[in-house]
Motif scaffolding. Structure first.
Motif, PDB file in Angstrom:
ATOM      1  N   ILE A 176      18.558  57.174  64.682  1.00  0.00           N
ATOM      2  CA  ILE A 176      18.813  56.809  63.521  1.00  0.00           C
ATOM      3  C   ILE A 176      20.653  56.698  64.140  1.00  0.00           C
ATOM      4  O   ILE A 176      20.863  55.937  63.717  1.00  0.00           O
ATOM      5  N   CYS A 177      20.469  56.910  65.486  1.00  0.00           N
ATOM      6  CA  CYS A 177      22.541  56.937  65.576  1.00  0.00           C
ATOM      7  C   CYS A 177      22.550  55.333  66.351  1.00  0.00           C
ATOM      8  O   CYS A 177      22.589  53.940  65.524  1.00  0.00           O
ATOM      9  N   VAL A 178      20.953  54.742  65.964  1.00  0.00           N
ATOM     10  CA  VAL A 178      20.803  52.650  66.169  1.00  0.00           C
ATOM     11  C   VAL A 178      21.111  52.594  65.004  1.00  0.00           C
ATOM     12  O   VAL A 178      21.878  51.407  64.438  1.00  0.00           O
ATOM     13  N   ILE A 179      20.237  52.691  64.210  1.00  0.00           N
ATOM     14  CA  ILE A 179      19.747  52.187  62.956  1.00  0.00           C
ATOM     15  C   ILE A 179      21.264  51.989  62.335  1.00  0.00           C
ATOM     16  O   ILE A 179      21.867  51.313  61.448  1.00  0.00           O
ATOM     17  N   VAL A 216      33.284  46.019  66.692  1.00  0.00           N
ATOM     18  CA  VAL A 216      33.701  46.675  68.621  1.00  0.00           C
ATOM     19  C   VAL A 216      34.182  47.991  68.742  1.00  0.00           C
ATOM     20  O   VAL A 216      33.321  48.492  69.515  1.00  0.00           O
ATOM     21  N   ASN A 217      34.520  48.661  67.496  1.00  0.00           N
ATOM     22  CA  ASN A 217      34.958  50.079  67.428  1.00  0.00           C
ATOM     23  C   ASN A 217      33.647  50.938  66.883  1.00  0.00           C
ATOM     24  O   ASN A 217      33.422  51.699  67.498  1.00  0.00           O
ATOM     25  N   LEU A 218      32.891  50.324  66.448  1.00  0.00           N
ATOM     26  CA  LEU A 218      31.608  51.004  65.611  1.00  0.00           C
ATOM     27  C   LEU A 218      30.484  50.596  67.197  1.00  0.00           C
ATOM     28  O   LEU A 218      29.551  51.586  66.783  1.00  0.00           O
ATOM     29  N   ALA A 256      24.534  52.086  63.276  1.00  0.00           N
ATOM     30  CA  ALA A 256      25.287  51.380  63.902  1.00  0.00           C
ATOM     31  C   ALA A 256      25.040  50.075  63.227  1.00  0.00           C
ATOM     32  O   ALA A 256      26.077  49.667  63.532  1.00  0.00           O
ATOM     33  N   VAL A 257      23.980  49.488  63.212  1.00  0.00           N
ATOM     34  CA  VAL A 257      23.593  48.685  63.006  1.00  0.00           C
ATOM     35  C   VAL A 257      23.714  48.798  61.779  1.00  0.00           C
ATOM     36  O   VAL A 257      24.607  47.063  60.597  1.00  0.00           O
TER      37      VAL A 257
END
Length: 103
Positions: free
Chosen positions: A17-20, A36-38, A22-23
């Motif tokens: 969920i964190c990866v999705i 970059v901050n994300l 962030a994408v």
């Protein structure tokens, strides 16, 4: 299904969920500095969650191993340090390119 399998599955789902998230946020970000901050939360949250999930799984199958625990702590600390420094360097380099002085 054992309790450790549920915990490991929950941690892997949380990291996914964190990866999705962030994408999706990177696709919606207005500029390169925001992108970059994300990357920071992705690296310093999702990766350690996966390391902890692997540690729980290995402890449930082979028992506590001090070597695995120390390597996991070192890996998490290293990814926090490298992620912070890399985010800072990329942000500074992008800021230097995108901002121009009026002088």
């Amino acid at each position: 299904m054992a309790a450790y399998e549920i915990a490991v599955a929950a941690l892997v789902i949380l990291a996914t969920i964190c990866v999705i998230a962030a994408v999706i946020l990177q696709l919606r970000a207005p500029d390169a500095i925001t992108r970059v901050n994300l990357l920071g939360p992705l690296v310093v949250i999702a990766f350690p969650i996966l390391i902890v999930a692997k540690l729980i799984y290995s402890w449930s199958t082979t028992g506590f191993d001090l070597n695995d625990f120390i390597r996991a702590v070192i890996a998490i600390a290293a990814v926090w340090i490298v992620g912070s420094v890399a985010s800072f360097i990329m942000g500074r380099s992008l800021y230097g390119v995108t901002v121009s002085d009026k002088r």
